[in-house]
Write a protein that holds these residues in place. Sequence first.
Motif, PDB file in Angstrom:
ATOM      1  N   SER A   1       7.171  25.429  44.199  1.00  0.00           N
ATOM      2  CA  SER A   1       5.775  25.532  43.737  1.00  0.00           C
ATOM      3  C   SER A   1       5.625  25.120  42.271  1.00  0.00           C
TER       4      SER A   1
ATOM      5  N   TYR B   1       9.272  29.325  45.715  1.00  0.00           N
ATOM      6  CA  TYR B   1       8.780  29.554  44.349  1.00  0.00           C
ATOM      7  C   TYR B   1       9.172  28.381  43.453  1.00  0.00           C
TER       8      TYR B   1
ATOM      9  N   LYS C   1      12.019  32.530  49.929  1.00  0.00           N
ATOM     10  CA  LYS C   1      10.977  32.795  48.919  1.00  0.00           C
ATOM     11  C   LYS C   1      11.374  32.225  47.559  1.00  0.00           C
ATOM     12  N   ASN C   2      12.655  32.319  47.239  1.00  0.00           N
ATOM     13  CA  ASN C   2      13.137  31.748  45.981  1.00  0.00           C
ATOM     14  C   ASN C   2      12.910  30.240  45.948  1.00  0.00           C
TER      15      ASN C   2
ATOM     16  N   THR D   1       5.615  35.255  43.387  1.00  0.00           N
ATOM     17  CA  THR D   1       6.917  35.727  43.874  1.00  0.00           C
ATOM     18  C   THR D   1       7.672  36.528  42.816  1.00  0.00           C
TER      19      THR D   1
ATOM     20  N   GLU E   1      13.773  36.044  36.626  1.00  0.00           N
ATOM     21  CA  GLU E   1      13.244  34.686  36.690  1.00  0.00           C
ATOM     22  C   GLU E   1      13.633  33.843  35.495  1.00  0.00           C
TER      23      GLU E   1
ATOM     24  N   THR F   1       2.940  32.642  46.760  1.00  0.00           N
ATOM     25  CA  THR F   1       4.213  32.022  46.358  1.00  0.00           C
ATOM     26  C   THR F   1       4.333  32.021  44.842  1.00  0.00           C
ATOM     27  N   LYS F   2       3.222  31.715  44.178  1.00  0.00           N
ATOM     28  CA  LYS F   2       3.228  31.691  42.706  1.00  0.00           C
ATOM     29  C   LYS F   2       3.488  33.088  42.119  1.00  0.00           C
TER      30      LYS F   2
ATOM     31  N   ASN G   1       2.900  33.855  33.358  1.00  0.00           N
ATOM     32  CA  ASN G   1       3.473  34.919  34.190  1.00  0.00           C
ATOM     33  C   ASN G   1       3.434  36.275  33.482  1.00  0.00           C
TER      34      ASN G   1
ATOM     35  N   GLN H   1      14.182  38.856  46.052  1.00  0.00           N
ATOM     36  CA  GLN H   1      13.439  38.056  47.037  1.00  0.00           C
ATOM     37  C   GLN H   1      14.424  37.351  47.962  1.00  0.00           C
TER      38      GLN H   1
END
Lengths: 215, 256
Positions: free
Chosen positions: A104, A101, A97-98, B13, B87, B10-11, B112, A93
């Motif tokens: 968020s 995120y 965007k990182n 991503t 992530e 966004t969530k 997720n 990404q």
Amino acid sequence: MDTQEIIKIENASKSFKSQTVLKGVNVTVLSGQSFGFVGQNGSGKTVLLKLICGLMYPEQGRVIVGGKQLGKDVDFPENVGAIIEAPGFISYQSGLKNLLYLASLRNRIRKEDVIESMHTVGLDPNDKKHVGKYSLGMKQRLGIAQAIMENPSILVLDEPMNGLDKNGVKDIRTLLLKLKDKGVTIILASHIQEDIDILCDTVYEIDEGNLVFIR
Amino acid sequence: MTKVLQRTLTKLTFINLPMLLLSSTGFVLLCFSNIGRTNNGTNIFVSILGGIEIQDYGGSLPLLELGKWLLILSIFLLNIGNYIENEVEAMQLYAFLRYRSYKRWWIHLINNITVLAVTYLVFGFLIIGVLGQTVLSKNNIESTSILHGSTLQVLSLGITLFVHFLFLGVWLLTFTLITRKYILSFAGTMIIECSTLVWGILAPQNSKYLPGVWGMYLRSKGFSTKYGFFVPIIIGVQVLLILSLSCIIMRKMKRN
């Protein structure tokens, strides 16, 4: 506890297998102060910063941040921005965007704030390039952007100038001095003496697990 | 409305589109591998995603069926692995400080993984549905009744698979966080799946107790009243296991 004391480390010890990295460390950081830790590679600077962030707990002693003991009252301290070791992101990404995120997760700031933090560290928010293709310096800038974007009251930085070019170092120093003027508490670990001299009011050296007051 | 959509995107991503493309390719391959299979009118979803049928294989192993099932699982686990690498491991520090508690962070990870499992299955069902209706029906594959079968059967298959995938995802995540080695955890998970599947085929009377067959619709009570497992009990066990894994990881993370 004094309301001015934002971080208090009491008699903290930490060891890995047979090696003791920190031996009964005591530090008190007042709100708005900038603290520097110097020491050789492997001296325990990163471990000390991890203790402050709640990413590790001491075997003995305790770490209190914002009046709350880590690992007892809370798992992690509130309102802390940090960059420790190599910054990691979602590689497929873009930088924006990182950060969106990450923002968020707490949902405290708007997109405009994220964009501003990218501008502050000299990154282009419209750059569609994936983070996986970023240079080390760009990743470092992005790491600093994520640390500052939510306006933390404490900033914990482990070798923040890693991978930055001459201009990058100058920009980040200016940024940190601005934040210091705004009253942000800065905890910095670095092996670059110039950074420590310019940015820190109080300096300690970590030598064989002990903290030695320098100035 | 736009803001809600933006926030939702966004969530999401963390979803890796190239990985989903890989998953889709896997489902397309599975669809084509189904051509020419005689399946006694079994619904195509069950036929591809249902697993290995309980029957007497005469001591031999249905290798093609076994391979297909392991392909479905391995692509899903690769999706989870990609998520863990990008992530979970890379952003762990940043996420901890934002969630401020291990519990909230763990719930975020499970959410997720749930999204990844649902996305994977929706892709699977869509591709099999569309391909089943177009390509396979044009080839007059009458042995497999295209998209025919009870909705309840498909729903039951979807739920069984979802819970099993969720369990496997949490399992893989837990062991990767403990061992710090994704490849090791992936290989371990596949070995457990594979060995319990083989055991379940060779000794069908034991299959209902084996984790390797828990997501397999064709080995459930809905398909075989004699040897099949009772779906709600297996789902209950898997949910309990997810909770146990959560307790293990909470203790492990706090002890660090």
